[in-house]
Enzyme design. Structure first.
Site, mmCIF file in Angstrom:
data_model
loop_
_atom_site.group_PDB
_atom_site.id
_atom_site.type_symbol
_atom_site.label_atom_id
_atom_site.label_comp_id
_atom_site.label_asym_id
_atom_site.label_seq_id
_atom_site.Cartn_x
_atom_site.Cartn_y
_atom_site.Cartn_z
ATOM 1 N N ARG A 97 31.129 58.109 30.639
ATOM 2 C CA ARG A 97 29.976 57.242 30.115
ATOM 3 C C ARG A 97 29.004 56.926 30.976
ATOM 4 N NH1 ARG A 97 30.708 51.086 27.913
ATOM 5 N NH2 ARG A 97 28.816 51.092 26.477
ATOM 6 N N PHE A 136 21.708 51.333 33.464
ATOM 7 C CA PHE A 136 22.657 50.365 33.353
ATOM 8 C C PHE A 136 23.912 50.383 34.025
ATOM 9 C CE2 PHE A 136 26.036 48.839 30.148
ATOM 10 C CZ PHE A 136 26.137 47.705 30.482
ATOM 11 N N GLN A 148 30.462 55.025 34.209
ATOM 12 C CA GLN A 148 31.906 54.408 34.037
ATOM 13 C C GLN A 148 32.959 55.638 34.011
ATOM 14 O OE1 GLN A 148 32.461 51.974 30.587
ATOM 15 N NE2 GLN A 148 34.657 52.602 30.407
ATOM 16 N N ASN A 207 36.751 46.973 30.416
ATOM 17 C CA ASN A 207 37.980 46.483 29.600
ATOM 18 C C ASN A 207 37.752 46.725 28.228
ATOM 19 O OD1 ASN A 207 36.349 44.076 28.648
ATOM 20 N ND2 ASN A 207 36.657 43.196 30.561
ATOM 21 N N PHE A 210 33.388 50.566 36.239
ATOM 22 C CA PHE A 210 32.168 50.971 36.221
ATOM 23 C C PHE A 210 31.217 50.616 37.519
ATOM 24 C CE2 PHE A 210 32.330 47.070 33.755
ATOM 25 C CZ PHE A 210 31.039 46.316 34.409
ATOM 26 N N LEU A 257 27.062 40.644 31.971
ATOM 27 C CA LEU A 257 28.352 40.975 32.259
ATOM 28 C C LEU A 257 29.140 39.962 32.989
ATOM 29 C CD1 LEU A 257 27.859 44.915 33.000
ATOM 30 C CD2 LEU A 257 28.654 43.837 30.837
ATOM 31 N N HIS A 297 33.478 40.928 32.657
ATOM 32 C CA HIS A 297 34.008 42.199 33.388
ATOM 33 C C HIS A 297 34.274 41.414 34.984
ATOM 34 C CE1 HIS A 297 33.367 45.195 30.441
ATOM 35 N NE2 HIS A 297 32.418 44.186 30.188
#
Length: 178
Positions: free
Chosen positions: A84, A89, A92, A136, A147, A156, A160
């Site tokens: 990902r 941003f 991942q 998660n 990530f 976040l 996270h």
């Protein structure tokens, strides 16, 4: 990926690294500083997956979604992809079972055989590029996926567990994101 830490001691910081090949190019190194003083279980899990000598293998197209991979796949980051990538941003990775973000699980050696483990704390902020954090599926569902931020991602925080950051090779992380 290798670690320079001994599992018998709990240092304030430790380091590990990935060797990342982009589009078949020679591997480049990304070094992470981890914070086991703040997140010992998360760091132990990450290190165990980094130190594994196994290499992840893509599932065959004949694999069924219902088959259990926990019995046949040795947990490892070696050979996995960043599945990902969201430019600006984060990138991942860590899905060593399905390679698409729907698989992976915690290292059994560090989490009493459980496939996930609880959030330890949210002390480290996602306040800059290069923060290493657990992906998660909601509260207390940390497994193998992680990530690396590509900028400030404060939304976040509290969701996270951040447990380290890139200390060398951020340009490699940026290149992956392109």
């Amino acid at each position: 990926a290798k670690s320079t830490r001994s599992r018998s001691a709990l240092p304030l910081t430790m380091f590990c690294h990935f060797r990342i090949s982009i589009a078949g190019s020679p591997p480049q190194t990304v070094v992470f500083q981890l914070n086991p003083d703040k997140c010992p279980t998360t760091c132990d899990n990450f290190i165990a997956l980094c130190q594994s000598s196994a290499t992840a293998k893509r599932p065959s197209s004949s694999s069924t979604a219902s088959s259990s991979t926990h019995d046949v796949v040795q947990p490892t980051y070696r050979g996995t992809d960043f599945h990902r990538i969201l430019p600006g941003f984060m990138i991942q990775g860590g899905d060593f079972t399905k390679f698409d973000g729907s698989g992976g699980y915690a290292a059994p050696s560090t989490n009493k055989g459980q496939t996930t483990f609880p959030d330890e704390n949210f002390d480290i902020s996602h306040d800059r590029e290069g923060i290493l954090s657990m992906a998660n599926r909601g509260k207390n569902t940390n497994g193998s996926q992680f990530f690396i931020t590509l900028g400030k991602t404060l939304h976040l925080d509290g969701k996270h567990v951040a447990f380290g950051h890139v200390v060398r090779g951020v340009e490699v992380v940026r290149e992956v994101s392109k």
